[in-house]
Design an enzyme around this catalytic site. Structure first.
Site, mmCIF file in Angstrom:
data_model
loop_
_atom_site.group_PDB
_atom_site.id
_atom_site.type_symbol
_atom_site.label_atom_id
_atom_site.label_comp_id
_atom_site.label_asym_id
_atom_site.label_seq_id
_atom_site.Cartn_x
_atom_site.Cartn_y
_atom_site.Cartn_z
ATOM 1 N N THR A 12 -13.959 3.870 -4.420
ATOM 2 C CA THR A 12 -13.708 5.129 -5.267
ATOM 3 C C THR A 12 -15.095 5.241 -6.128
ATOM 4 O OG1 THR A 12 -11.288 4.829 -5.075
ATOM 5 C CG2 THR A 12 -12.272 6.291 -6.469
ATOM 6 N N ASP A 26 -3.904 -5.888 7.177
ATOM 7 C CA ASP A 26 -3.268 -5.492 6.216
ATOM 8 C C ASP A 26 -1.501 -5.225 6.569
ATOM 9 O OD1 ASP A 26 -1.690 -4.577 3.874
ATOM 10 O OD2 ASP A 26 -3.314 -3.063 3.495
ATOM 11 N N GLU A 39 -3.495 -9.309 3.706
ATOM 12 C CA GLU A 39 -2.852 -9.009 2.282
ATOM 13 C C GLU A 39 -1.692 -9.145 2.214
ATOM 14 O OE1 GLU A 39 -2.705 -5.048 -0.646
ATOM 15 O OE2 GLU A 39 -4.280 -4.957 1.188
ATOM 16 N N HIS A 76 -5.335 1.078 -5.670
ATOM 17 C CA HIS A 76 -6.469 1.963 -4.990
ATOM 18 C C HIS A 76 -6.641 3.373 -5.865
ATOM 19 C CE1 HIS A 76 -5.680 -0.244 -0.995
ATOM 20 N NE2 HIS A 76 -6.817 -0.643 -1.646
ATOM 21 N N SER A 80 -13.566 1.336 6.667
ATOM 22 C CA SER A 80 -12.238 1.473 6.842
ATOM 23 C C SER A 80 -11.994 2.214 8.266
ATOM 24 C CB SER A 80 -11.754 2.300 5.668
ATOM 25 O OG SER A 80 -12.293 3.569 5.732
ATOM 26 N N GLY A 105 -10.635 -2.324 -6.655
ATOM 27 C CA GLY A 105 -11.573 -2.617 -7.813
ATOM 28 C C GLY A 105 -11.965 -1.492 -8.595
ATOM 29 N N SER A 106 -11.908 -0.298 -8.053
ATOM 30 C CA SER A 106 -12.697 0.882 -8.820
ATOM 31 C C SER A 106 -11.869 1.125 -10.091
ATOM 32 C CB SER A 106 -12.532 2.163 -8.038
ATOM 33 O OG SER A 106 -13.821 2.084 -7.031
ATOM 34 N N ASN A 113 -13.591 -5.659 -3.656
ATOM 35 C CA ASN A 113 -13.781 -4.356 -2.898
ATOM 36 C C ASN A 113 -14.237 -3.190 -4.010
ATOM 37 O OD1 ASN A 113 -12.877 -5.778 -0.987
ATOM 38 N ND2 ASN A 113 -11.344 -4.096 -0.261
ATOM 39 N N LEU A 114 -15.171 -2.385 -3.563
ATOM 40 C CA LEU A 114 -15.434 -1.089 -4.203
ATOM 41 C C LEU A 114 -15.488 0.165 -3.307
ATOM 42 C CD1 LEU A 114 -18.372 -2.011 -6.874
ATOM 43 C CD2 LEU A 114 -16.048 -1.501 -7.448
ATOM 44 N N GLU A 174 -5.471 5.571 -0.921
ATOM 45 C CA GLU A 174 -6.802 5.242 -0.276
ATOM 46 C C GLU A 174 -6.843 5.758 1.148
ATOM 47 O OE1 GLU A 174 -10.367 2.330 -1.117
ATOM 48 O OE2 GLU A 174 -8.644 1.522 -0.026
ATOM 49 N N ASP A 211 -11.858 -3.039 7.102
ATOM 50 C CA ASP A 211 -11.146 -2.783 5.954
ATOM 51 C C ASP A 211 -9.824 -2.353 6.174
ATOM 52 O OD1 ASP A 211 -10.435 -2.995 2.988
ATOM 53 O OD2 ASP A 211 -11.438 -1.096 2.500
ATOM 54 N N HIS A 212 -8.813 -2.893 5.670
ATOM 55 C CA HIS A 212 -7.300 -2.349 5.776
ATOM 56 C C HIS A 212 -6.937 -1.796 7.125
ATOM 57 C CE1 HIS A 212 -5.846 -3.042 1.791
ATOM 58 N NE2 HIS A 212 -7.181 -2.434 1.322
ATOM 59 N N HIS A 260 -8.631 -6.396 -4.287
ATOM 60 C CA HIS A 260 -8.649 -5.076 -3.910
ATOM 61 C C HIS A 260 -8.390 -4.042 -5.229
ATOM 62 C CE1 HIS A 260 -7.909 -5.419 0.867
ATOM 63 N NE2 HIS A 260 -8.707 -6.516 0.210
#
Length: 371
Positions: free
Chosen positions: A302, A154, A184, A236, A72, A279-280, A299-300, A192, A119-120, A277
């Site tokens: 957290t 994003d 996205e 998130h 990220s 996913g945690s 995505n993982l 996040e 990411d993002h 997105h």
């Protein structure tokens, strides 16, 4: 299921272009297409250091599975070091490039295919993406491949028209390198990496099929190398089960809408590459429903931050009487403690607990044993 490395002709290490999307042999299918048809998704692991990257690679090796490693904006800056200013995205650009070179150099010895992703990238962070793509272009001129396999843009908080138009501009730049671009549409809630969407209107968490079709129609004219992170209630961060209403079944409606527009019918009922997105904290059932509807990347972050901490926490808690001084412990006043406080010992404990959580994700996403 026979191994995808042999079926797709993939080599260990970082993938790009045709290896990510389409292998040249007419007897093979697309990598993400293979995942979609076989019913599995690639876990996308946020890494912030060489240690977290190695934990994910070790998990992939042991699970015999392909993996996506991603940084990220904040993670990239951390990779560069907290002592470096991030004015003009300097630290995030340098850190992402450093992470890319590290992963490229080490991934082949783990014997697994790796998609190297970022990411993002929100609107305010576009200079970060520009800097990384400058590095991609320079690397491509020298080596014939971009530095990164793919990037994520994003602009989900912006107007749909601006989102699609700007994404198309970046895909146009990436197209000659056959570089993947993830975008996205529909906001992911929660908080996040410094982006807080905890108070967003609930309706904005669910993407409409008309928007998916407009994106597909626009981007497919430029390049086939793109995926869509569509909102189906994603959030998130971590949350109590039941507090967030995920509806991954909505992705099936999006696939049907696009396939009907394309008139592909039974021939290609799932033409869109979707991304999960937030996913945690999600249930295995939610993941598997999403995967059955065309999600090829999940995505993982957290959960993995927590898993990495747990190894360190438990080690320090259990060995605290050996970590208070350099000399002297319960075994004797003159006993040295070096073997207990050596970073190679306690950092490794975090890698082991993070690795175990990544392996769980490979099992949950049906990715384990696919190589």
């Amino acid at each position: 299921m026979s191994g995808l490395m042999s079926q797709l002709g993939l080599k260990p290490g970082v993938l790009y272009g045709d290896d990510v999307l389409k292998v040249t042999s007419v007897m093979t299918s697309q990598l993400f297409e293979y995942a979609r048809k076989a019913g599995f998704a690639l876990p996308a692991i946020n890494v912030t250091s060489s240690s977290t990257a190695l934990a994910a690679l070790e998990a992939a090796k042991d699970a015999r599975a392909p993996v996506i490693l991603q940084v990220s904006n904040g993670g990239a800056a951390f990779f560069a070091g907290k002592g470096i200013s991030n004015d003009g995205q300097k630290a995030s650009i340098a850190g992402a490039i450093a992470a890319a070179h590290f992963i490229r150099s080490i991934a082949p010895i783990y014997g697994v295919p790796v998609v190297l992703h970022t990411d993002h990238c929100a609107k305010k962070l576009l200079p970060w993406l520009d800097g990384m793509m400058d590095a991609d272009e320079a690397f491509f001129k020298e080596h014939g491949t971009p530095l990164f396999s793919s990037h994520m843009i994003d602009l989900s908080e912006e107007e749909v028209e601006f989102n699609i138009k700007t994404t198309a501009k970046y895909l146009q730049r990436a197209a000659p390198w056959k570089q993947w671009l993830e975008m996205e549409i529909g906001i992911t809630g929660g908080e996040e990496d410094g982006v807080n969407n905890e108070d967003v209107d609930n309706n904005a968490l669910y993407t409409q099929p008309e928007d998916i079709w407009e994106i597909y129609q626009t981007l497919s004219k430029i390049s086939p190398y793109f995926s869509i992170a569509a909102g189906f209630g994603n959030v998130h961060g971590v949350y109590q089960p039941g507090n967030v209403k995920l509806h991954p079944e909505l992705l099936a409606k999006h696939q049907k809408f696009v396939s009907e527009k394309l008139q592909t019918g039974k021939e290609d009922p799932k033409p869109v590459f979707f991304v999960f997105h937030g996913g945690s904290g999600s249930s295995v059932e939610d993941f598997r429903t999403a995967i059955s509807n065309g999600v090829v990347k999940a995505n993982l972050d957290t959960d993995l931050q927590w898993a990495y901490l747990c190894g360190h926490r438990d080690y320090i808690t259990n060995k605290i009487d050996y970590l208070k001084t350099q000399v002297g412990n319960p075994d004797g006043a003159n006993k040295p403690n070096k073997k207990y406080y050596d970073p190679r010992v306690w950092v490794r404990e975090g890698e082991k607990t993070m690795k175990a959580r990544v392996i769980q994700a490979f099992d949950d996403f049906h990715t384990a044993g696919t190589l």
